[in-house]
Structures are given as C-alpha cells and as structure tokens.
Design a protein around this motif. Sequence first.
Motif, PDB file in Angstrom:
ATOM      1  N   GLY A  86      50.853  49.653  66.257  1.00  0.00           N
ATOM      2  CA  GLY A  86      51.492  49.272  64.998  1.00  0.00           C
ATOM      3  C   GLY A  86      52.814  48.566  65.208  1.00  0.00           C
ATOM      4  O   GLY A  86      53.120  47.568  64.538  1.00  0.00           O
ATOM      5  N   THR A 157      41.901  47.592  71.485  1.00  0.00           N
ATOM      6  CA  THR A 157      43.100  47.578  70.647  1.00  0.00           C
ATOM      7  C   THR A 157      43.852  46.260  70.802  1.00  0.00           C
ATOM      8  O   THR A 157      44.248  45.625  69.816  1.00  0.00           O
ATOM      9  CB  THR A 157      44.017  48.755  71.010  1.00  0.00           C
ATOM     10  OG1 THR A 157      43.319  49.980  70.782  1.00  0.00           O
ATOM     11  CG2 THR A 157      45.296  48.738  70.190  1.00  0.00           C
ATOM     12  N   GLU A 175      47.764  39.145  55.911  1.00  0.00           N
ATOM     13  CA  GLU A 175      46.625  40.025  55.639  1.00  0.00           C
ATOM     14  C   GLU A 175      45.848  40.432  56.898  1.00  0.00           C
ATOM     15  O   GLU A 175      45.512  41.613  57.063  1.00  0.00           O
ATOM     16  CB  GLU A 175      45.686  39.373  54.628  1.00  0.00           C
ATOM     17  CG  GLU A 175      44.567  40.307  54.170  1.00  0.00           C
ATOM     18  CD  GLU A 175      43.670  39.662  53.129  1.00  0.00           C
ATOM     19  OE1 GLU A 175      43.399  40.322  52.118  1.00  0.00           O
ATOM     20  OE2 GLU A 175      43.243  38.507  53.335  1.00  0.00           O
ATOM     21  N   ASP A 178      47.530  43.328  58.549  1.00  0.00           N
ATOM     22  CA  ASP A 178      47.324  44.584  57.823  1.00  0.00           C
ATOM     23  C   ASP A 178      45.944  45.156  58.142  1.00  0.00           C
ATOM     24  O   ASP A 178      45.787  46.360  58.340  1.00  0.00           O
ATOM     25  CB  ASP A 178      47.466  44.358  56.315  1.00  0.00           C
ATOM     26  CG  ASP A 178      48.868  43.935  55.921  1.00  0.00           C
ATOM     27  OD1 ASP A 178      49.826  44.291  56.646  1.00  0.00           O
ATOM     28  OD2 ASP A 178      49.015  43.241  54.896  1.00  0.00           O
ATOM     29  N   HIS A 179      44.942  44.273  58.200  1.00  0.00           N
ATOM     30  CA  HIS A 179      43.595  44.721  58.541  1.00  0.00           C
ATOM     31  C   HIS A 179      43.553  45.281  59.963  1.00  0.00           C
ATOM     32  O   HIS A 179      42.845  46.261  60.222  1.00  0.00           O
ATOM     33  CB  HIS A 179      42.607  43.554  58.414  1.00  0.00           C
ATOM     34  CG  HIS A 179      42.413  43.095  57.001  1.00  0.00           C
ATOM     35  ND1 HIS A 179      41.789  41.920  56.680  1.00  0.00           N
ATOM     36  CD2 HIS A 179      42.771  43.651  55.823  1.00  0.00           C
ATOM     37  CE1 HIS A 179      41.756  41.773  55.371  1.00  0.00           C
ATOM     38  NE2 HIS A 179      42.357  42.807  54.826  1.00  0.00           N
ATOM     39  N   ARG A 181      45.958  46.772  61.593  1.00  0.00           N
ATOM     40  CA  ARG A 181      46.562  48.113  61.601  1.00  0.00           C
ATOM     41  C   ARG A 181      45.519  49.162  61.203  1.00  0.00           C
ATOM     42  O   ARG A 181      45.404  50.220  61.828  1.00  0.00           O
ATOM     43  CB  ARG A 181      47.746  48.167  60.639  1.00  0.00           C
ATOM     44  CG  ARG A 181      48.984  47.446  61.105  1.00  0.00           C
ATOM     45  CD  ARG A 181      50.141  47.685  60.140  1.00  0.00           C
ATOM     46  NE  ARG A 181      51.305  46.902  60.517  1.00  0.00           N
ATOM     47  CZ  ARG A 181      51.574  45.672  60.070  1.00  0.00           C
ATOM     48  NH1 ARG A 181      50.743  45.098  59.218  1.00  0.00           N
ATOM     49  NH2 ARG A 181      52.647  45.032  60.469  1.00  0.00           N
ATOM     50  N   GLN A 182      44.782  48.860  60.143  1.00  0.00           N
ATOM     51  CA  GLN A 182      43.758  49.795  59.676  1.00  0.00           C
ATOM     52  C   GLN A 182      42.649  49.952  60.712  1.00  0.00           C
ATOM     53  O   GLN A 182      42.176  51.068  60.974  1.00  0.00           O
ATOM     54  CB  GLN A 182      43.180  49.291  58.354  1.00  0.00           C
ATOM     55  CG  GLN A 182      44.185  49.202  57.221  1.00  0.00           C
ATOM     56  CD  GLN A 182      43.673  48.391  56.045  1.00  0.00           C
ATOM     57  OE1 GLN A 182      42.467  48.177  55.905  1.00  0.00           O
ATOM     58  NE2 GLN A 182      44.573  47.923  55.192  1.00  0.00           N
ATOM     59  N   ALA A 183      42.246  48.826  61.318  1.00  0.00           N
ATOM     60  CA  ALA A 183      41.158  48.867  62.295  1.00  0.00           C
ATOM     61  C   ALA A 183      41.543  49.654  63.538  1.00  0.00           C
ATOM     62  O   ALA A 183      40.718  50.392  64.095  1.00  0.00           O
ATOM     63  CB  ALA A 183      40.757  47.439  62.677  1.00  0.00           C
ATOM     64  N   ARG A 185      43.672  52.153  63.682  1.00  0.00           N
ATOM     65  CA  ARG A 185      43.644  53.584  63.333  1.00  0.00           C
ATOM     66  C   ARG A 185      42.213  54.109  63.325  1.00  0.00           C
ATOM     67  O   ARG A 185      41.947  55.200  63.837  1.00  0.00           O
ATOM     68  CB  ARG A 185      44.307  53.805  61.968  1.00  0.00           C
ATOM     69  CG  ARG A 185      45.819  53.719  61.997  1.00  0.00           C
ATOM     70  CD  ARG A 185      46.431  54.291  60.739  1.00  0.00           C
ATOM     71  NE  ARG A 185      46.109  53.499  59.554  1.00  0.00           N
ATOM     72  CZ  ARG A 185      46.853  52.501  59.097  1.00  0.00           C
ATOM     73  NH1 ARG A 185      47.959  52.157  59.741  1.00  0.00           N
ATOM     74  NH2 ARG A 185      46.502  51.841  58.015  1.00  0.00           N
ATOM     75  N   ARG A 186      41.288  53.331  62.755  1.00  0.00           N
ATOM     76  CA  ARG A 186      39.890  53.770  62.727  1.00  0.00           C
ATOM     77  C   ARG A 186      39.305  53.809  64.134  1.00  0.00           C
ATOM     78  O   ARG A 186      38.610  54.761  64.507  1.00  0.00           O
ATOM     79  CB  ARG A 186      39.049  52.840  61.842  1.00  0.00           C
ATOM     80  CG  ARG A 186      39.291  53.019  60.349  1.00  0.00           C
ATOM     81  CD  ARG A 186      38.182  52.385  59.546  1.00  0.00           C
ATOM     82  NE  ARG A 186      38.080  50.946  59.798  1.00  0.00           N
ATOM     83  CZ  ARG A 186      38.749  50.014  59.134  1.00  0.00           C
ATOM     84  NH1 ARG A 186      39.577  50.370  58.165  1.00  0.00           N
ATOM     85  NH2 ARG A 186      38.585  48.735  59.418  1.00  0.00           N
TER      86      ARG A 186
END
Length: 198
Positions: A86, A157, A175, A178-179, A181-183, A185-186
């Motif tokens: 992040g 990563t 955008e 932001d995607h 960051r979410q990916a 974490r998943r």
Amino acid sequence: MGVKGEETRARLIAGTRELIEAQGYFGTGLNRIVAATGAPRGSLYFHFPGGKDQLVAAALTQAGQEVEALLASLAGEGAGTVTLAGRLIDAFAERLERSRYTSGCPIATVALEVAGTNEALRALCAELYAGWQRILADRLEDEGFGPAQARVAAGQTLALVEGAVLLASVRRGPEPLDHARQAVRRLLGATQDHASAT
C-alpha cells in the motif's frame, strides 16, 4: 572528487532521472541532459566516461535503491506486506499526480524500452525489481509463508502494483491504483488462508 564535482555528478543524475522517467531512454539524449542540468559536456564524460548508458544506469540505481530503502525501512518497523504494498502504491500515486501522470515507477519506463535492446540496462532493471521483491518475500516469510510461496506471492504483488501504475499513467487517473490496493489485500489474504490450511 571535490564538493563541486560531487554536486555536478548529483545534478547530472537527478536531471537524468527526471528526463528518463518522463521521456524514456530513447527520448533522452546527452544534449538534452546537458541543457537540463546546466552541466558542461566535459563534466558529463568526466563523471560518466561510459556515456549515456553509464549515466542512465546511475540514475536507475539511485531511484531503485530509494524504493528499496523505503520498503526496508517499513519492514524494519514491523509493517506487514499489505502495508508495504500500500505504501509503495501511495508513493507511485504521489509521483503520478505530481507529474500529471508522466512519472510513476522510476524504473518502468526504461525497463519497457530496453528489455529487448540493451542487455546491461535490462539486467540492471531486473536486479532492482528483484531487490524490491526480496523485501516483500522476506516479510511474507515472517508472516508465515513458506519460501517458495512467499517468492511467488511477492512477485504477484509487484506485478499488480506495476500494472496498476501503467494503467493509471495511460488513463490519467488513480482508479487502477485503488483497484490494486484491493487486489493486493485479497491476494495476500487468500494466499495466507491457503498457507494456514496446508
């Protein structure tokens, strides 16, 4: 080398970094570097007798080591891998916004250009990326991943982050970051769950 010589060398490296990030390897000639830095051409060859490639290598090395130092510092403070990724995304996002989406990752522009044409610079870019990946992998091992799994997850990563920077650059917007960051974490959550189950 005296103070003035060190200042000139530093100015040449800083100017080259800025130019190659925005314009790439092929768009950055020595005349442009001299004009941008105000350094005499003779000083350029004094400090970098290998010419453009040696200067570009110094600029890439400095930029890559700064990123590695950031990651190493955060890891040393105990930050988890999701946080490391992040913060890396945040750093690249800040660079993109500040440059109006012309400069994100300090290695990527040159890496993409020279991968098939300049073996020495390609190898240097690979080495710098590998340093970043090692820090992520080491941190993942600290979090319970096996060595092979940590290396793969760290590579995934880094690929997510680098891909997001590229997409953000061409889309001129945050955008994709932001995607990413979410990916991340998943990805790391799912990988951690799988590691715990095996």
